[in-house]
Design an enzyme around this catalytic site. Structure first.
Site, PDB file in Angstrom:
ATOM      1  CB  SER A  71     -66.388 -26.504   3.088  1.00 48.72           C
ATOM      2  OG  SER A  71     -65.584 -26.452   1.915  1.00 48.72           O
ATOM      3  CG  ASP A 376     -66.649 -18.470   0.303  1.00 47.56           C
ATOM      4  OD1 ASP A 376     -66.400 -19.164  -0.707  1.00 47.56           O
ATOM      5  OD2 ASP A 376     -66.800 -18.967   1.434  1.00 47.56           O
ATOM      6  CG  HIS A 379     -67.122 -22.714   0.138  1.00 53.68           C
ATOM      7  ND1 HIS A 379     -66.497 -21.784   0.964  1.00 53.68           N
ATOM      8  CD2 HIS A 379     -66.652 -23.923   0.514  1.00 53.68           C
ATOM      9  CE1 HIS A 379     -65.699 -22.412   1.806  1.00 53.68           C
ATOM     10  NE2 HIS A 379     -65.773 -23.711   1.558  1.00 53.68           N
TER      11      HIS A 379
END
Length: 416
Positions: A71, A376, A379
């Protein structure tokens, strides 16, 4: 407003506030907005450092990028493939809506592409957004690991699968180029595959996930197995003609709110930065062994170029000196639920609302995302990603360094 300009403004404001207190005067804080107008700024990175000669050789002239990872660099693969629900405020800082990234805006890979005068990478698995692969392709998928995915994994697209996807991509491109036709106009040319940069940012999930079922010693003992799998994938890419490799080490995963919430309830397990010490220790050992592996490759593949990028040091420095760089929250999530000190609840993801025990809770965004390093709980924010990318582009955090190859112009654009 430009990040660096805003940070300088904040520093001056703090000095003024100190003077006001001494005179028993109080001043109200002025709100700053980046969305008030459309503008373009250039940040000339040479102003951040002195140019010095280096004996290292890093060739930064390449026509395309093929990216592999999780991610930290996924530009839409997991969302496209698995129907992962990504809702506002994700993406709103730059893209104005969710854009396949687990972030409020752009990722490090986006800023690097921009600095190298390349377009943002389209995800391999998104066929509905008019992908253009002439300048590269992104195979990274959120939640991915180096080791083969387990049945409970967030992403089935482990590093090996991403390599297989690339191999199929290359074979299909060559087939279509040979046939001719309109479709080849949006595909890379055959010679590009040998000239491109192959970029990697993966391994964080292997370590972070292992801590849920293994002891610290067991996690550390698994590192050689993880890197052996990584070595196999890189070997396959080399055999296919890849010669330019750009490899990010893993960041300080112990400083993520998600891991602090789960493993840092005992204050004795936290380090001086408020991060989970065991997780950062594992990351450091992983990086040491990764660097050693890359040194081995340099001797083994004399016709290839390997650049090792020390993401860990850049991010730890940012967290340790967050106020120096204009941030106010180094660990607490901007988009989350629960309030200070972490504003993170694993039961509800950024932007979503859930009913828990009869109570509706929403993981909402913060008032000023540029105050936060963490987006969040897992990240980084666009502002933090910009900081990391700007430090990478100094060339001083890479092995070999490439400070003699700069300047780069890193463009920041905000749209009303």
């Amino acid at each position: 407003m430009l990040y660096l300009e805003k940070k300088e403004h904040r520093k001056k404001k703090k000095v003024e506030e100190e003077k006001a207190r001494s005179c028993l005067m109080f001043h109200s804080k002025q709100a700053l907005s980046m969305a008030s107008a459309k503008f373009l700024y250039l940040v000339l990175l040479p102003a951040l450092f002195l140019l010095v000669p280096t004996t290292g050789e890093v060739d930064l002239n390449f026509p395309a990028i093929f990216n592999f990872g999780d991610s930290n660099s996924d530009t839409g693969n997991l969302v496209a493939a698995m129907g992962e629900k990504l809702v506002p405020p994700n993406g709103e800082t730059f893209f104005k809506s969710p854009a396949g990234r687990f972030c409020d805006g752009r990722l490090i890979v986006d800023f690097l592409c921009d600095a190298f005068n390349l377009p943002l990478l389209d995800p391999y698995l998104d066929s509905l957004d008019n992908p253009d692969f002439r300048k590269g392709c992104n195979f990274a998928a959120a939640g991915s690991t180096i080791l083969p995915a387990t049945a409970s994994a967030v992403s089935p697209f482990s590093f090996r699968i991403q390599v297989y996807q690339f191999l199929r991509f290359k074979a299909k491109v060559l087939e279509l180029q040979a046939k001719g036709g309109r479709s080849r106009k949006l595909l890379p040319k055959e010679e590009l595959f040998n000239q491109s940069l192959y970029m990697f940012d993966i391994g964080q999930n292997d370590l972070a996930g292992a801590f849920y079922s293994k002891t610290e010693d067991q996690v550390i003992a698994s590192i050689p197995t993880i890197l052996s799998e990584f070595e196999n994938g890189v070997q396959e890419l080399y055999d296919e003609g890849a010669r330019r490799f750009w490899i990010h080490n893993t960041g300080p995963l112990g400083c993520l709110a998600q891991n602090v919430a789960r493993f840092g309830q005992d204050q004795l397990k936290l380090d001086e930065l408020g991060c989970v010490a065991s997780h950062n220790k594992a990351a450091r050992l992983f990086n040491l062994q990764l660097n050693a592996l890359i040194s081995k490759w340099r001797g083994q593949f004399s016709d290839a170029n390997f650049t090792y990028v020390d993401i860990f040091t850049i991010k730890v420095n940012l967290i340790a000196n967050f106020s120096k760089y204009g941030f106010e929250q180094p660990i607490m999530a901007c988009c989350g639920y629960g309030g200070p000190p972490l504003n993170y609840d694993s039961r509800v993801s950024c932007g979503l609302t859930k009913n828990l025990n009869g109570t509706s809770i929403t993981a909402g965004g913060c008032s000023d995302v540029t105050d936060y390093v963490n987006w969040d709980g897992i990240h980084y924010t666009e502002a933090a990603n910009f900081h990391v990318a700007s430090r990478i582009l100094t060339g001083k955090f890479s092995d070999p360094p490439f400070v003699d190859k700069v300047p780069f112009s890193l463009k920041l654009e905000f749209q009303a």
